[in-house]
Design a protein around this motif. Structure first.
Motif, PDB file in Angstrom:
ATOM      1  N   GLU A   1     -11.954   2.517 -10.363  1.00 33.16           N
ATOM      2  CA  GLU A   1     -12.118   2.756  -8.982  1.00 33.16           C
ATOM      3  C   GLU A   1     -12.490   1.537  -8.229  1.00 33.16           C
ATOM      4  OE1 GLU A   1     -14.235   7.062  -8.270  1.00 33.16           O
ATOM      5  OE2 GLU A   1     -12.785   6.707  -6.563  1.00 33.16           O
ATOM      6  N   THR A   2     -11.459   0.559  -8.501  1.00 32.65           N
ATOM      7  CA  THR A   2     -11.850  -0.757  -7.644  1.00 32.65           C
ATOM      8  C   THR A   2     -11.476  -0.630  -6.250  1.00 32.65           C
ATOM      9  OG1 THR A   2      -9.764  -1.320  -8.885  1.00 32.65           O
ATOM     10  CG2 THR A   2     -11.641  -2.074  -9.760  1.00 32.65           C
ATOM     11  N   LYS A   3     -10.507   0.484  -6.047  1.00 33.57           N
ATOM     12  CA  LYS A   3      -9.885   0.580  -4.802  1.00 33.57           C
ATOM     13  C   LYS A   3      -9.389  -0.590  -3.873  1.00 33.57           C
ATOM     14  CE  LYS A   3     -12.243   4.883  -3.580  1.00 33.57           C
ATOM     15  NZ  LYS A   3     -13.571   5.583  -2.843  1.00 33.57           N
ATOM     16  N   VAL A   4      -8.825  -1.549  -4.769  1.00 25.01           N
ATOM     17  CA  VAL A   4      -8.229  -2.680  -4.120  1.00 25.01           C
ATOM     18  C   VAL A   4      -7.038  -3.058  -4.592  1.00 25.01           C
ATOM     19  CG1 VAL A   4      -9.604  -3.999  -5.764  1.00 25.01           C
ATOM     20  CG2 VAL A   4      -8.931  -4.873  -3.247  1.00 25.01           C
ATOM     21  N   VAL A   5      -5.883  -3.683  -3.688  1.00 26.38           N
ATOM     22  CA  VAL A   5      -4.840  -4.236  -4.424  1.00 26.38           C
ATOM     23  C   VAL A   5      -5.279  -5.490  -4.806  1.00 26.38           C
ATOM     24  CG1 VAL A   5      -3.165  -3.092  -2.716  1.00 26.38           C
ATOM     25  CG2 VAL A   5      -4.373  -5.219  -2.045  1.00 26.38           C
ATOM     26  N   ASP A   6      -4.239  -5.829  -6.077  1.00 25.75           N
ATOM     27  CA  ASP A   6      -4.565  -6.998  -6.676  1.00 25.75           C
ATOM     28  C   ASP A   6      -4.792  -8.330  -5.866  1.00 25.75           C
ATOM     29  OD1 ASP A   6      -4.263  -5.391  -8.639  1.00 25.75           O
ATOM     30  OD2 ASP A   6      -2.298  -6.346  -9.556  1.00 25.75           O
ATOM     31  N   ASP A   7      -3.984  -8.354  -4.806  1.00 25.39           N
ATOM     32  CA  ASP A   7      -4.289  -9.656  -3.930  1.00 25.39           C
ATOM     33  C   ASP A   7      -5.586  -9.709  -3.197  1.00 25.39           C
ATOM     34  OD1 ASP A   7      -1.777 -10.354  -4.449  1.00 25.39           O
ATOM     35  OD2 ASP A   7      -0.676  -9.730  -2.390  1.00 25.39           O
TER      36      ASP A   7
ATOM     37  N   GLN B   1      -4.332  -0.794  -7.149  1.00 23.49           N
ATOM     38  CA  GLN B   1      -3.498  -0.063  -6.094  1.00 23.49           C
ATOM     39  C   GLN B   1      -4.289  -0.133  -4.645  1.00 23.49           C
ATOM     40  OE1 GLN B   1      -3.168   3.917  -8.193  1.00 23.49           O
ATOM     41  NE2 GLN B   1      -3.039   4.635  -5.911  1.00 23.49           N
ATOM     42  N   ARG B   2      -3.414   0.366  -3.850  1.00 23.66           N
ATOM     43  CA  ARG B   2      -3.899   0.347  -2.361  1.00 23.66           C
ATOM     44  C   ARG B   2      -5.002   1.114  -1.886  1.00 23.66           C
ATOM     45  NH1 ARG B   2      -2.493   0.223   2.813  1.00 23.66           N
ATOM     46  NH2 ARG B   2      -2.227   2.451   3.739  1.00 23.66           N
ATOM     47  N   MET B   3      -5.434   2.167  -2.401  1.00 26.19           N
ATOM     48  CA  MET B   3      -6.289   3.015  -1.473  1.00 26.19           C
ATOM     49  C   MET B   3      -7.236   3.604  -2.769  1.00 26.19           C
ATOM     50  SD  MET B   3      -5.818   5.634   1.541  1.00 26.19           S
ATOM     51  CE  MET B   3      -4.212   5.988   0.897  1.00 26.19           C
ATOM     52  N   HIS B   4      -6.798   4.284  -3.749  1.00 26.25           N
ATOM     53  CA  HIS B   4      -7.165   5.023  -4.657  1.00 26.25           C
ATOM     54  C   HIS B   4      -7.505   4.309  -5.941  1.00 26.25           C
ATOM     55  CE1 HIS B   4      -8.151   8.052  -1.677  1.00 26.25           C
ATOM     56  NE2 HIS B   4      -6.952   8.405  -1.498  1.00 26.25           N
ATOM     57  N   HIS B   5      -8.066   4.754  -7.020  1.00 25.52           N
ATOM     58  CA  HIS B   5      -8.064   4.577  -8.411  1.00 25.52           C
ATOM     59  C   HIS B   5      -8.296   2.687  -8.515  1.00 25.52           C
ATOM     60  CE1 HIS B   5      -6.444   8.352  -7.560  1.00 25.52           C
ATOM     61  NE2 HIS B   5      -5.434   8.088  -7.594  1.00 25.52           N
ATOM     62  N   GLY B   6      -7.475   2.411  -9.477  1.00 20.65           N
ATOM     63  CA  GLY B   6      -7.528   0.773  -9.508  1.00 20.65           C
ATOM     64  C   GLY B   6      -8.585   0.458 -10.591  1.00 20.65           C
ATOM     65  N   VAL B   7      -8.091  -0.131 -11.792  1.00 20.36           N
ATOM     66  CA  VAL B   7      -8.767  -0.499 -12.893  1.00 20.36           C
ATOM     67  C   VAL B   7      -9.062  -2.239 -13.027  1.00 20.36           C
ATOM     68  CG1 VAL B   7      -9.003   1.753 -14.266  1.00 20.36           C
ATOM     69  CG2 VAL B   7      -7.180   0.035 -14.478  1.00 20.36           C
ATOM     70  N   ALA B   8     -10.023  -2.512 -13.630  1.00 25.92           N
ATOM     71  CA  ALA B   8     -10.157  -3.929 -14.046  1.00 25.92           C
ATOM     72  C   ALA B   8     -11.024  -4.035 -15.226  1.00 25.92           C
ATOM     73  CB  ALA B   8     -10.514  -4.857 -12.836  1.00 25.92           C
ATOM     74  N   ILE B   9     -10.599  -5.492 -15.882  1.00 29.51           N
ATOM     75  CA  ILE B   9     -11.432  -5.838 -16.971  1.00 29.51           C
ATOM     76  C   ILE B   9     -11.786  -7.297 -16.623  1.00 29.51           C
ATOM     77  CG2 ILE B   9     -11.983  -6.196 -19.438  1.00 29.51           C
ATOM     78  CD1 ILE B   9      -9.932  -4.015 -20.024  1.00 29.51           C
ATOM     79  N   VAL B  10     -13.085  -7.761 -16.588  1.00 29.85           N
ATOM     80  CA  VAL B  10     -13.559  -8.995 -16.209  1.00 29.85           C
ATOM     81  C   VAL B  10     -14.462  -9.460 -17.653  1.00 29.85           C
ATOM     82  CG1 VAL B  10     -13.854  -8.638 -13.730  1.00 29.85           C
ATOM     83  CG2 VAL B  10     -15.871  -8.238 -15.083  1.00 29.85           C
ATOM     84  N   ALA B  11     -14.330 -10.578 -18.028  1.00 28.20           N
ATOM     85  CA  ALA B  11     -14.953 -11.234 -19.220  1.00 28.20           C
ATOM     86  C   ALA B  11     -15.269 -12.441 -18.894  1.00 28.20           C
ATOM     87  CB  ALA B  11     -14.050 -10.817 -20.463  1.00 28.20           C
ATOM     88  N   ARG B  12     -16.239 -12.714 -19.893  1.00 27.37           N
ATOM     89  CA  ARG B  12     -16.709 -14.215 -20.059  1.00 27.37           C
ATOM     90  C   ARG B  12     -16.148 -14.805 -21.356  1.00 27.37           C
ATOM     91  NH1 ARG B  12     -23.289 -13.880 -20.161  1.00 27.37           N
ATOM     92  NH2 ARG B  12     -23.713 -12.542 -22.118  1.00 27.37           N
TER      93      ARG B  12
END
Lengths: 260, 260
Positions: B34-40, B60-71
């Motif tokens: 639920e990042t709720k943000v477009v990639d840009d 994606q634009r409004m809902h949902h959205g996933v991401a993985i951040v790593a060191r």
DNA sequence: GCGAGTCCAG
DNA sequence: CTGGACTCGC
């Protein structure tokens, strides 16, 4: 006695800067416009905790809304609805010395300065017409202040030429405001203390990237007084730094000090 | 290596608490839902400034959205759209040691637990069906984590009886999740380290006046692993204090430490 | 409740 | 650009 006026653009959203202004400028009375809050949700505690125990409000649900807060006793006088449209644009009180204080939020007037295509512009001129009628009948020492949404003089705007066709500085508005001023021989206290052609603005759009750098300001906020009251005015100032405070209103406060 | 998962409910709005979590828990990899943000508009700098230089996003634009951040370096593996509806609910990567990490946000499923009257509930079950097909074919060491939006066990909810007819804990969802788990012999790492009937929740509604006092929690977030990977798991924790931080997500992070 | 979108007004 | 109302999804 120091009397101030400020279009606060949501009194709830401005708690921090209202507090800062009241502490720094220490007006005895503050007239607010665009409180944007119904009476039940007005932040009474904010003002009481700062010593402004006397609060007269005239709010409405979404837009507009006016209020007067004071650390001296004030008596509610009237809440006029000149256009009988239930818009909360006026509240009047009586100061301890009997002087009337009328706080007004004149309609902005929309985008297009043509009453045919833009009814809001017509409403603004009509509102001024009703005020002229009312003002002509006033018969006691009075202060009239608030957001008039008109910048009458060339030095009241960043560019007279570029704003001649922009609502707030059109000839018809300026003329109509002049008729209001003439209707009771009002003294424009701002220009009494800071005469034209000195630059004098009270509003800068949110849209400018850097409001101070571009400095495209307009003098939309005014404090007028009947001659007897104006004779007691000893100082007038505008508080430009407030425009740079955190979460600012697009308007700055103005304040006049009276020898009473 | 420490791997965490967190439904962040708007990654832009959570900058402060994401930073606090990364500093305190110091995961090597964090899966977000639920990042709720477009990639840009993803806040890359926030994560880079904290040492999480490797970022794989599926927004994606409004809902949902996933991401993985790593060191640690991660390689994007896939971004599946099981229902071909362009909802950003999955992103998969490969860890430096070759283990796959699959980050998924299973649909919430709406209010009414009936696929006839509530299409969202049907979509949720269908989504699980597609995952079961996919999961059965996986053939390498894998971690499957994210917001599954299902609390399967009685001790995964504050009241088994009161939630039997509430989406997230209905028998049909629990059964379907069990089939997903069986499809690749997934080890539920949460319950491996904190066995039932111990209380274990990862989500508390925003609506409760005092989430901690009423404690009406549910375990909606999970981390599963194939047996070979689960054998390397040495610790698992949920970060309940995060639910009390300023501007919290309604979910808390979970984290497993692996001996690799 | 809380976020993000939309619309409206300034 | 900003605030508030509204709708939506969770």
């Amino acid at each position: 006695m120091k009397i101030a006026s400020w279009n606060i653009n949501s009194v709830r959203f401005r708690a921090a800067i209202v507090e800062q202004f009241l502490k720094e400028a220490a007006p005895d009375v503050l007239c607010l416009q665009e409180t944007k809050v119904v009476d039940d949700d007005f932040p009474f505690e904010l003002f009481r905790s700062l010593g402004y125990d006397h609060i007269i409000i005239h709010g409405q649900r979404m837009h507009h809304g006016v209020a007067i807060v004071a650390r001296v006793p004030i008596a509610e006088d009237d809440r006029l609805d000149w256009q009988a449209n239930a818009e909360a644009r006026h509240v009047g009180i009586r100061l301890p010395n009997g002087v009337r204080l009328e706080n007004v939020y004149i309609p902005a007037g929309g985008d297009v300065p043509d009453r045919e295509v833009n009814p809001k512009f017509g409403q603004k001129l009509d509102f001024l017409g009703r005020m002229i009628e009312w003002s002509g009948k006033l018969d006691c020492p009075t202060i009239l202040t608030g957001d008039f949404n008109i910048a009458p003089l060339e030095s009241d705007v960043w560019s007279h030429k570029q704003l001649l066709d922009v609502v707030s500085h059109t000839p018809i508005e300026v003329e109509t405001l002049a008729r209001l001023q003439a209707s009771n021989d009002w003294v424009d206290l701002g220009r009494h203390f800071i005469p034209a052609p000195q630059r004098l603005y009270t509003w800068w759009s949110y849209r400018a990237k850097d409001w101070a750098a571009s400095d495209r300001g307009r003098r939309l906020d005014h404090m007028w007084a009947t001659r007897d009251v104006a004779d007691k005015a000893v100082a007038h100032q505008v508080f430009e730094p407030c425009r740079s405070w955190l979460k600012p209103s697009d308007h700055i406060p103005i304040m006049t000090e009276f020898d009473f």
